[in-house]
Design a protein around this motif. Sequence first.
Motif, mmCIF file in Angstrom:
data_model
loop_
_atom_site.group_PDB
_atom_site.id
_atom_site.type_symbol
_atom_site.label_atom_id
_atom_site.label_comp_id
_atom_site.label_asym_id
_atom_site.label_seq_id
_atom_site.Cartn_x
_atom_site.Cartn_y
_atom_site.Cartn_z
ATOM 1 N N PRO A 116 -3.409 -14.788 -33.237
ATOM 2 C CA PRO A 116 -2.310 -13.924 -32.774
ATOM 3 C C PRO A 116 -1.212 -13.748 -33.829
ATOM 4 C CG PRO A 116 -2.914 -15.525 -31.087
ATOM 5 C CD PRO A 116 -3.664 -15.902 -32.313
ATOM 6 N N PHE A 117 -1.241 -14.577 -34.891
ATOM 7 C CA PHE A 117 -0.220 -14.476 -35.937
ATOM 8 C C PHE A 117 -0.696 -13.669 -37.147
ATOM 9 C CE2 PHE A 117 0.345 -18.641 -33.807
ATOM 10 C CZ PHE A 117 1.581 -18.415 -33.232
ATOM 11 N N SER A 118 -1.845 -13.011 -37.043
ATOM 12 C CA SER A 118 -2.435 -12.377 -38.240
ATOM 13 C C SER A 118 -1.711 -11.115 -38.685
ATOM 14 C CB SER A 118 -3.911 -12.054 -38.002
ATOM 15 O OG SER A 118 -4.653 -13.230 -37.816
ATOM 16 N N ARG A 119 -0.909 -10.532 -37.831
ATOM 17 C CA ARG A 119 -0.260 -9.252 -38.147
ATOM 18 C C ARG A 119 -1.318 -8.278 -38.676
ATOM 19 N NH1 ARG A 119 4.113 -11.164 -42.067
ATOM 20 N NH2 ARG A 119 2.489 -12.694 -42.488
ATOM 21 N N ARG A 120 -1.138 -7.745 -39.886
ATOM 22 C CA ARG A 120 -2.131 -6.783 -40.378
ATOM 23 C C ARG A 120 -3.269 -7.445 -41.156
ATOM 24 N NH1 ARG A 120 2.637 -4.819 -40.640
ATOM 25 N NH2 ARG A 120 2.951 -5.546 -42.765
ATOM 26 N N GLY A 121 -3.232 -8.765 -41.303
ATOM 27 C CA GLY A 121 -4.239 -9.453 -42.114
ATOM 28 C C GLY A 121 -5.555 -9.638 -41.386
ATOM 29 N N ASP A 122 -6.600 -9.949 -42.149
ATOM 30 C CA ASP A 122 -7.932 -10.107 -41.558
ATOM 31 C C ASP A 122 -8.243 -11.559 -41.191
ATOM 32 O OD1 ASP A 122 -8.195 -11.247 -44.031
ATOM 33 O OD2 ASP A 122 -9.742 -9.877 -44.760
ATOM 34 N N GLY A 123 -7.316 -12.462 -41.475
ATOM 35 C CA GLY A 123 -7.539 -13.864 -41.125
ATOM 36 C C GLY A 123 -8.480 -14.594 -42.056
ATOM 37 N N ARG A 124 -8.907 -13.915 -43.092
ATOM 38 C CA ARG A 124 -9.934 -14.492 -43.972
ATOM 39 C C ARG A 124 -9.381 -14.817 -45.361
ATOM 40 N NH1 ARG A 124 -13.601 -16.687 -40.813
ATOM 41 N NH2 ARG A 124 -14.466 -15.225 -39.317
ATOM 42 N N ALA A 125 -10.164 -15.546 -46.130
ATOM 43 C CA ALA A 125 -9.795 -15.887 -47.500
ATOM 44 C C ALA A 125 -10.949 -15.526 -48.423
ATOM 45 C CB ALA A 125 -9.493 -17.382 -47.610
ATOM 46 N N ALA A 126 -10.607 -15.079 -49.606
ATOM 47 C CA ALA A 126 -11.635 -14.787 -50.608
ATOM 48 C C ALA A 126 -11.949 -16.068 -51.380
ATOM 49 C CB ALA A 126 -11.158 -13.688 -51.546
ATOM 50 N N LEU A 127 -13.137 -16.078 -51.967
ATOM 51 C CA LEU A 127 -13.590 -17.275 -52.683
ATOM 52 C C LEU A 127 -12.632 -17.693 -53.799
ATOM 53 C CD1 LEU A 127 -15.754 -19.388 -53.350
ATOM 54 C CD2 LEU A 127 -17.009 -17.603 -54.604
ATOM 55 N N GLY A 128 -12.125 -16.718 -54.557
ATOM 56 C CA GLY A 128 -11.270 -17.053 -55.702
ATOM 57 C C GLY A 128 -10.061 -17.900 -55.314
ATOM 58 N N PRO A 129 -9.228 -17.423 -54.387
ATOM 59 C CA PRO A 129 -8.070 -18.212 -53.970
ATOM 60 C C PRO A 129 -8.440 -19.572 -53.368
ATOM 61 C CG PRO A 129 -7.816 -15.936 -53.271
ATOM 62 C CD PRO A 129 -9.181 -16.039 -53.852
ATOM 63 N N VAL A 130 -9.601 -19.641 -52.723
ATOM 64 C CA VAL A 130 -10.036 -20.933 -52.164
ATOM 65 C C VAL A 130 -10.321 -21.916 -53.310
ATOM 66 C CG1 VAL A 130 -11.944 -22.086 -50.966
ATOM 67 C CG2 VAL A 130 -10.855 -20.071 -49.940
ATOM 68 N N LEU A 131 -11.003 -21.423 -54.334
ATOM 69 C CA LEU A 131 -11.286 -22.310 -55.473
ATOM 70 C C LEU A 131 -9.990 -22.688 -56.197
ATOM 71 C CD1 LEU A 131 -14.532 -20.762 -57.019
ATOM 72 C CD2 LEU A 131 -14.318 -22.699 -55.438
ATOM 73 N N ARG A 132 -9.088 -21.733 -56.313
ATOM 74 C CA ARG A 132 -7.806 -22.030 -56.972
ATOM 75 C C ARG A 132 -7.058 -23.135 -56.218
ATOM 76 N NH1 ARG A 132 -4.249 -19.187 -60.242
ATOM 77 N NH2 ARG A 132 -5.482 -17.305 -60.086
#
Length: 490
Positions: A116-132
Amino acid sequence: MSVQIPFDNTYARLPDRFFTRMTPEPVAAPELIRVNHTLAAELGIDGASLESAEGIAILAGNAVAEGSEPLAQAYAGHQFGGFSPQLGDGRAILLGEVVGQYGRRDIQLKGSGPTPFSRRGDGRAALGPVLREYVVSEAMAALGLPTTRALAAVTTGETVRRERLLPGAIFTRVASSHLRVGTFQFFAARGDTEGVKILADYAIARHYPEAATAEKPYRTFFESVIRAQAELIARWLHIGFIHGVMNTDNTTISGETIDFGPCAFMDDYDSRRVLSSIDHQGRYAYGNQPNIGFWNLTRLAESLLTLLGENEEKAVDEAKAALEAYVPCFQTAYDDGLCRKLGLSPGEENTAAAHALLTLMGEHAADFTLTFRSLADAQTPAGEAPLRALFGGASASLDEWLARWRQRLDAEPTTAEERRTAMRAENPAFIPRNHIMERVIAAATDSGNFTPFGAFMEVLSKPYEDQPGREDYSLPPQPEERVLQTFCGT
Ligand code: AMP
Ligand code: MG
């Protein structure tokens, strides 16, 4: 082998308005990237069990572990100075807490789907930022700084749309809590004084239990947060770290570093350095971080006013008096640390010598990390060549600085060898350099190759040791390798 996580949840016992209970959104085809076995063991979890099919399903949000009470936390925050009364976990789910070897820890999935807090976001993360986040948070821990940790990462078998389509991933974060300045702002902005009090009592019990029995518990609590943040930011400066997005929702109550979006370590020293692509004004520049820390703590003070005094005037006086501790606390931590980096005892003149070196580094665009690392051997002229090379060879101003520094070393009660050991324990050889981070992310994202990620993690696990054969990892980028901007990449 069944996964057993010894959950012992407290946040889920707080009133309903603190969060939304919900499970993560399953993903198509999760695959394991890595499990942090050392951290798992500290938390009382069998790391090998997390690598099983059941473990991977839990780390991907496709299964809910026994004892988990998943929820998305509510919080607010000032982002680049502008207030949002509602942010919250837009792409994260708190699975619950465990009491590990070093105390209570949150276990959170990040990138686990819309809330419910996602606003316009998809709630997901891309691999790059996860590795960072995996690399930098674990590097911070190995460097000895308070930080959230990486327990695991998985790919999702799905893509996420950013500037282009990217592989999706989910990060499992461990934190001593996810309480933020913005969590207090959430309740204060709604005039929910009871919520502020419940949160403050919770934060005291969890992070600063000694405040509970102080004469003024909430003032003592606030002072404890001030001290933790001042000392944290001093340590960031000591290792050349630029957080990049010091919004109040990314400022912890515990004093841990959190959120590694556009963060970066400096190569050549410049106190005005900004790397984040979204920081157009330089608000979160390297040298401005102490000021922003004060600004963020002032926002915390505003949120705590109803607890700090019986009327507004008294509360404001209490808040101001507490905030007065920030600058001296930061300055002492920062200056003493700089002196230690130089092998010197704390003191005004030694601090001036450290600041003079920083000025010289700026003038010569000398590499921050390597300059300090090379000092241990530059105590005598015989060992000064590597330092000299960082300043582009002959430099009268460096000669002068070295001569005065050596005089100061002579006044120390320590031997040169003792100082060498101490300085090498203060000045890392290996930091997560941006250009290597970019290579690691590109290999994983473009070719599914995680070998560079594993190798980088290995090097960064021993930042203060020389690692023969791995010198490349310690070197600044070649001109064509320089990373000029980092992206939040949410
Ligand atoms: P951050 O920039 O990661 O500190 O996030 C700031 C706010 O934006 C938080 O409320 C996040 O939950 C939210 N957010 C960031 N990325 C996403 C995303 N991909 N989907 C939904 N919410 C997000
Ligand atoms: Mg954040």
